[in-house]
Each structure stands twice: as C-alpha cells, then as structure tokens.
Design a protein around this motif. Structure first.
Motif, short mmCIF file in Angstrom:
data_model
loop_
_atom_site.label_atom_id
_atom_site.label_comp_id
_atom_site.label_asym_id
_atom_site.label_seq_id
_atom_site.Cartn_x
_atom_site.Cartn_y
_atom_site.Cartn_z
N ARG A 38 25.22 13.03 10.05
CA ARG A 38 25.03 13.65 8.74
C ARG A 38 24.64 12.58 7.73
NH1 ARG A 38 29.04 17.84 5.53
NH2 ARG A 38 28.00 17.71 3.52
N ILE A 39 23.56 12.84 7.01
CA ILE A 39 23.14 11.98 5.90
C ILE A 39 23.06 12.86 4.66
CG2 ILE A 39 21.31 10.55 4.95
CD1 ILE A 39 20.61 9.68 7.75
N GLY A 40 23.90 12.58 3.68
CA GLY A 40 23.97 13.43 2.50
C GLY A 40 24.39 14.83 2.89
N ALA A 41 23.59 15.81 2.52
CA ALA A 41 23.89 17.19 2.85
C ALA A 41 23.19 17.65 4.12
CB ALA A 41 23.48 18.11 1.70
N ASP A 42 22.47 16.77 4.80
CA ASP A 42 21.62 17.16 5.92
C ASP A 42 22.23 16.81 7.26
OD1 ASP A 42 19.59 18.16 4.28
OD2 ASP A 42 18.64 16.19 4.09
N ARG A 43 22.07 17.72 8.22
CA ARG A 43 22.43 17.46 9.59
C ARG A 43 21.30 16.66 10.25
NH1 ARG A 43 26.71 16.83 11.07
NH2 ARG A 43 27.49 18.91 10.56
N ILE A 44 21.65 15.57 10.94
CA ILE A 44 20.70 14.70 11.61
C ILE A 44 20.92 14.80 13.12
CG2 ILE A 44 19.78 12.37 11.82
CD1 ILE A 44 19.45 13.59 9.04
N HIS A 45 19.84 14.91 13.85
CA HIS A 45 19.91 14.98 15.32
C HIS A 45 19.24 13.75 15.92
CE1 HIS A 45 18.46 16.77 19.32
NE2 HIS A 45 19.77 16.62 19.41
N LEU A 46 20.01 12.97 16.68
CA LEU A 46 19.49 11.83 17.41
C LEU A 46 19.27 12.26 18.85
CD1 LEU A 46 18.86 8.89 18.17
CD2 LEU A 46 21.34 8.48 18.24
N ALA A 47 18.01 12.34 19.26
CA ALA A 47 17.66 12.76 20.62
C ALA A 47 17.45 11.53 21.49
CB ALA A 47 16.42 13.64 20.60
N GLY A 48 18.54 10.83 21.81
CA GLY A 48 18.46 9.65 22.64
C GLY A 48 18.25 10.00 24.10
N ARG A 49 17.90 8.97 24.88
CA ARG A 49 17.68 9.16 26.31
C ARG A 49 18.38 8.03 27.07
NH1 ARG A 49 12.27 9.75 24.55
NH2 ARG A 49 11.62 7.84 25.64
N LEU A 50 18.90 8.39 28.24
CA LEU A 50 19.57 7.44 29.12
C LEU A 50 18.94 7.51 30.51
CD1 LEU A 50 23.30 8.42 28.38
CD2 LEU A 50 21.87 6.85 27.07
N SER A 51 19.03 6.41 31.24
CA SER A 51 18.65 6.41 32.64
C SER A 51 19.44 5.29 33.32
CB SER A 51 17.15 6.19 32.82
OG SER A 51 16.75 4.93 32.30
N GLY A 52 19.49 5.34 34.65
CA GLY A 52 20.21 4.31 35.38
C GLY A 52 20.77 4.84 36.67
N ARG A 53 21.86 4.25 37.11
CA ARG A 53 22.52 4.66 38.35
C ARG A 53 23.90 5.20 38.00
NH1 ARG A 53 19.88 3.20 42.83
NH2 ARG A 53 21.76 3.43 44.11
N LEU A 54 24.12 6.47 38.35
CA LEU A 54 25.33 7.21 37.97
C LEU A 54 26.28 7.31 39.15
CD1 LEU A 54 26.79 8.99 35.83
CD2 LEU A 54 25.60 10.95 36.86
N GLY A 55 27.53 7.03 38.87
CA GLY A 55 28.56 7.18 39.89
C GLY A 55 29.92 7.37 39.26
N THR A 56 30.93 7.43 40.09
CA THR A 56 32.29 7.53 39.57
C THR A 56 32.70 6.19 38.97
OG1 THR A 56 33.21 6.97 41.73
CG2 THR A 56 32.96 9.32 41.21
N GLY A 57 33.52 6.26 37.97
CA GLY A 57 34.04 5.06 37.33
C GLY A 57 35.50 5.29 37.00
N ARG A 58 36.04 4.42 36.19
CA ARG A 58 37.42 4.60 35.74
C ARG A 58 37.53 4.11 34.32
NH1 ARG A 58 42.95 2.05 38.43
NH2 ARG A 58 44.43 3.11 37.04
N LEU A 59 37.94 5.00 33.45
CA LEU A 59 38.20 4.66 32.06
C LEU A 59 39.47 5.40 31.67
CD1 LEU A 59 37.20 3.22 29.48
CD2 LEU A 59 35.99 5.32 28.89
N GLY A 60 40.60 4.75 31.87
CA GLY A 60 41.89 5.35 31.59
C GLY A 60 42.54 4.75 30.36
N VAL A 61 43.60 5.37 29.91
CA VAL A 61 44.25 4.98 28.66
C VAL A 61 45.55 4.25 28.94
CG1 VAL A 61 45.40 5.87 26.60
CG2 VAL A 61 43.21 6.83 27.32
N GLN A 62 45.68 3.05 28.37
CA GLN A 62 46.94 2.31 28.39
C GLN A 62 47.67 2.42 27.06
OE1 GLN A 62 45.19 -1.51 29.48
NE2 GLN A 62 46.12 -1.39 31.51
N GLU A 63 46.92 2.32 25.96
CA GLU A 63 47.47 2.51 24.62
C GLU A 63 46.49 3.37 23.83
OE1 GLU A 63 48.81 -1.05 22.59
OE2 GLU A 63 48.95 -2.11 24.52
N TRP A 64 47.05 4.16 22.89
CA TRP A 64 46.21 5.10 22.14
C TRP A 64 46.80 5.28 20.76
CZ3 TRP A 64 41.55 6.73 23.58
CH2 TRP A 64 40.98 7.86 22.98
N SER A 65 46.05 4.96 19.73
CA SER A 65 46.56 5.00 18.37
C SER A 65 46.72 6.44 17.86
CB SER A 65 45.59 4.24 17.45
OG SER A 65 45.92 4.44 16.09
#
Length: 217
Positions: free
Chosen positions: A151-178
């Motif tokens: 959002r910029i000012g009163a306007d909704r902004i859409h970022l149409a980004g693109r990704l590519s690469g090699r996709l697989g399982t990973g691990r992103l777990g929580v040890q501490e969380w504010s």
C-alpha cells in the motif's frame, strides 16, 4: 486501468526490476486468533493460516537477509501475500520496499549459526528459527509466482514477482517467537519447503485501485 509506480528522485535504492539469487525457506503455520486483513483483500483459505518466510539474497541487485510473516490472500483474480511484518538488514531494501511496492519493511539484525538464525531489533528477539538440511530430492521449478500486496498512500500496490529454482522439502521451525508477532497455535509447521538455488525477479509494482483499512476479524 492500472499505472506503474515510479521511484522518487534520488531514492537511495536501485530502480526496478530487482534480480537476485539465494535461498528461500517457507513454512506454513496456524495462528491462535484469526489474522486481520484489509477489506479489499480476501484470505486464501483460513484466516488462521500464516506463511513464515526466510530469504537470503546472496547475489544480484542487493544482498541482504529477509524475514516475513504474511497471510495468503487474493484481490479479485490476483493472489499473493499480505505482510503482517517484514524485516530486512539492508537500508536500501527497506527504502525500496516501502517506496516501490508499499511493503512495510523494518530493520533487523540476523545472527546465523550452522542450523539456526536469530532475528532481532532494538526491542529484542523477534524470532529464533531452526533450519534443517534441504531435502535430498528436489525438482526444478522454472516459474513460480512471488506476488505481494502493498500500500502506498490510499492505493493498493501489486508486486508481481517471479521465482525459479529447485524446490524440495526444508525445515524452518520455531525456537523462540516474540509476542510482537502473530501468536502461533503450535511451533511445528503444517509444511516446510525450500527453494535452493533460487532466482528472484521483482519488477515495478502496479496500482490496483484504492486500498481499505485493516479489519479485525
């Protein structure tokens, strides 16, 4: 009709598009309370669904680390993420994220060890995340959307980004969380994925009409 946003004079950040390479970790969690969304954005699935992203941009337009918590949403036919919080360790990325796409980036510090990262700011730790090894089997992904609503000012902004690469399982777990982040129902994610090596492309944003204020569920 949409029109393209443009950077201000002497902005202190690179002009779009931004291109980068690095690694992305993504985990999906559920929250104890439904997440608030602006009225012009609708949840994809449950309002309790929270995407947690950790990215290391190691090559390209800018090099920096990024941590974000976001809701998967849609606006009409467009889908993407609405950030409830996003932290970076680059002043140029912070300024560019706000000015180009209306993404409310804030500064943070990232302390990495072999299998974890701590994200903190002047108020203390935001999150400590444990990282596991990437899955042995990964599939090539030539294209994936990396869309974000800002959002910029009163306007909704859409970022149409693109990704590519090699996709697989990973691990992103929580040890501490504010407590400054959305409260999680449990520390274990519903699923965890990683894109590595990953390529990122972030073009100029487009204005999508007026934004609406956040609504509490």
């Amino acid at each position: 009709m949409t029109d393209r946003t443009g950077p201000p004079a002497d902005p202190g950040f690179p002009a779009p598009p931004w291109r980068a390479r690095g690694t992305l970790w993504l985990s999906l969690f559920t929250t104890r309370e439904p997440l608030p969304l602006p009225a012009d954005l609708s949840p994809l699935g449950s309002r309790h669904l929270l995407a947690v992203l950790l990215v290391r941009y190691t090559e390209g337009t800018l090099r920096y680390d990024e941590f974000a918590v976001a809701s998967p949403v849609r606006r009409g036919r467009r889908v993407g993420l609405h950030c409830h919080g996003i932290r970076v360790d680059s002043a140029a990325s912070l300024r560019g994220g706000r000015a180009l796409w209306g993404i409310p980036k804030e500064p943070a510090r990232f302390s990495w060890s072999e299998d974890s990262v701590r994200v903190s700011d002047d108020a203390g730790t935001l999150a400590a995340l444990r990282l596991g090894p990437l899955g042995r089997w990964r599939v090539p992904v030539p294209y994936a959307p990396g869309h974000v609503f800002g959002r910029i000012g009163a306007d909704r902004i859409h970022l149409a980004g693109r990704l590519s690469g090699r996709l697989g399982t990973g691990r992103l777990g929580v040890q501490e969380w504010s407590g400054r982040l959305p409260e999680l129902r449990r520390a274990d994610p519903l699923c965890a994925l990683a894109l590595s090596p990953a390529r990122f492309f972030f073009p100029a944003g487009t204005r999508q009409g007026p934004a609406a204020p956040a609504l509490h569920p």
